[in-house]
Design an enzyme around this catalytic site. Structure first.
Site, PDB file in Angstrom:
ATOM      1  CB  SER A 157     -31.404 -17.094  20.525  1.00 58.09           C
ATOM      2  OG  SER A 157     -31.125 -16.212  21.728  1.00 58.09           O
TER       3      SER A 157
ATOM      4  CG  ASP B 114     -28.743  -9.374  20.072  1.00 54.61           C
ATOM      5  OD1 ASP B 114     -28.450  -9.643  21.146  1.00 54.61           O
ATOM      6  OD2 ASP B 114     -29.218 -10.143  19.158  1.00 54.61           O
TER       7      ASP B 114
ATOM      8  CG  HIS C 209     -31.872 -11.655  20.794  1.00 57.38           C
ATOM      9  ND1 HIS C 209     -30.515 -11.902  20.458  1.00 57.38           N
ATOM     10  CD2 HIS C 209     -32.500 -12.532  21.339  1.00 57.38           C
ATOM     11  CE1 HIS C 209     -30.687 -13.253  20.750  1.00 57.38           C
ATOM     12  NE2 HIS C 209     -31.848 -13.739  21.143  1.00 57.38           N
TER      13      HIS C 209
END
Length: 337
Positions: free
Chosen positions: A172, A275, A305
């Site tokens: 991320s 995402d 995500h």
């Protein structure tokens, strides 16, 4: 061109996604303390509960903590290495945790790194970089980079042979940072003797939506198509950028904007279908290949995500974990000790 078909919920995840709370509405003041407590409960504690039973025996690895000097202070790190006979060396990896640049600590990936250390037989450095908003850009990034440089200069402490593999990895926001570290390292004389041999970018954020180049605009639609995505919405991603207090057009914020992606270390990437960051990651992988960088890409249609953490007991999450190990081993297979 749209990848909207990738955002159709995966059958195994669909009921779990439906049970998640709606993303918060745009605007409003961010309560950092409350948000960190929520993320710790949602991610760190869930992961530790899921991975606890899978931890290897304590005599299978060693854990040590080091502090790295930085301007005005120190950086805490936790290192992991497999137990082995005297003189045995291992490839090494820096792990940069996620958390939207504002959350996370040494415990966030701790259990996962202990498992990977033993399964893959690799030395790992877990870095506790400074967090925004208390420490805006470039504080956290600089800490992570200092840890990477420290690894290049202290391989003996880690029982590492960096010619067997020297990898930077991140999830991320940590994937954003890992991408930037790979760019920094290719121009830094510290890495001349021990260059990076691989980068792992998991569901990375790679381009602020306000600065998408015109020639990519038709390909980068996920920020709009997935604006109300579970776990990470567009507004939540934008909040993560805002607290960095940095120029979005800076390639160290939006790595897709680097003038060149050539001469970077080979990359393994994992990208989720539901995402907001999906399409920028897919385009980044395309551009890496176009610039002669070896890549391996795994896509998870219908997965939001961070699903691998929150839905860690699903078969789909187990596939993610299996793919990650295969991707890491692929990078290590490219090196010649």
């Amino acid at each position: 061109m749209s990848n909207s078909n990738l955002a159709i919920p995966h059958p195994e995840l669909a009921p779990l996604i439906a049970a998640l709370p709606s993303p918060p509405p745009p605007g409003g003041q961010i309560d950092i303390a409350a948000l960190r407590a929520h993320l710790k409960n949602t991610f760190t504690n869930v992961v530790r509960k899921n991975l606890g039973p899978l931890l290897p025996p304590e005599d299978a690895y060693h854990v040590e903590e080091y502090t790295i000097p930085r301007e005005g202070g120190e950086i805490a790190t936790r290192t992991y290495r497999p137990a082995a006979e005297v003189g045995k060396t291992f490839p090494a990896m820096l792990a940069v945790h996620g958390g939207g640049f504002m959350h996370g600590d040494l415990d966030m990936e701790d259990y996962n790194l202990r498992i990977i250390c033993v399964e893959v037989q690799i030395a790992i450095v877990n870095v506790d970089y400074r967090l925004a908003p208390e420490n805006p850009y470039p504080a956290g990034l600089s800490d992570a980079y200092d840890a990477l440089r420290w690894m290049a200069q202290n391989s003996i402490r880690l029982h590492a042979d960096l010619h067997k593999g020297f990898i930077v990895s991140g999830k991320s926001s940590g994937g954003n940072m890992a991408a930037v570290l790979a760019h920094r390292a290719k121009a830094d004389p510290v890495f001349t003797t021990n260059p990076l041999t691989g980068q792992i970018l998991q569901m990375p954020a790679l381009c602020h939506p306000d600065v998408v180049p015109g020639f990519f605009r038709d390909k980068l639609r996920s920020m709009e198509e997935c604006k109300d995505a579970p776990i990470l919405s567009r507004e939540q991603m934008l909040n993560s950028y805002r607290i960095l207090k940095a120029d979005p057009s800076n390639p160290e914020i939006s790595p897709l904007l680097y003038p060149s992606l050539a001469n970077l270390a080979p990359a393994y990437m994992q990208v989720c279908g539901i995402d907001p960051c999906r399409d920028e990651a897919l385009v980044y992988e395309e551009q890496l290949k176009a610039n002669g960088v070896l890549t391996k890409l795994d896509i998870y249609p219908g997965a939001p995500h961070g699903f691998n953490a929150i839905f860690g007991r699903t078969e789909y999450a187990r596939k993610w974990d299996k793919d990650y190990r295969a991707g890491l081993r692929w990078l290590l297979s490219l090196t010649v000790a």
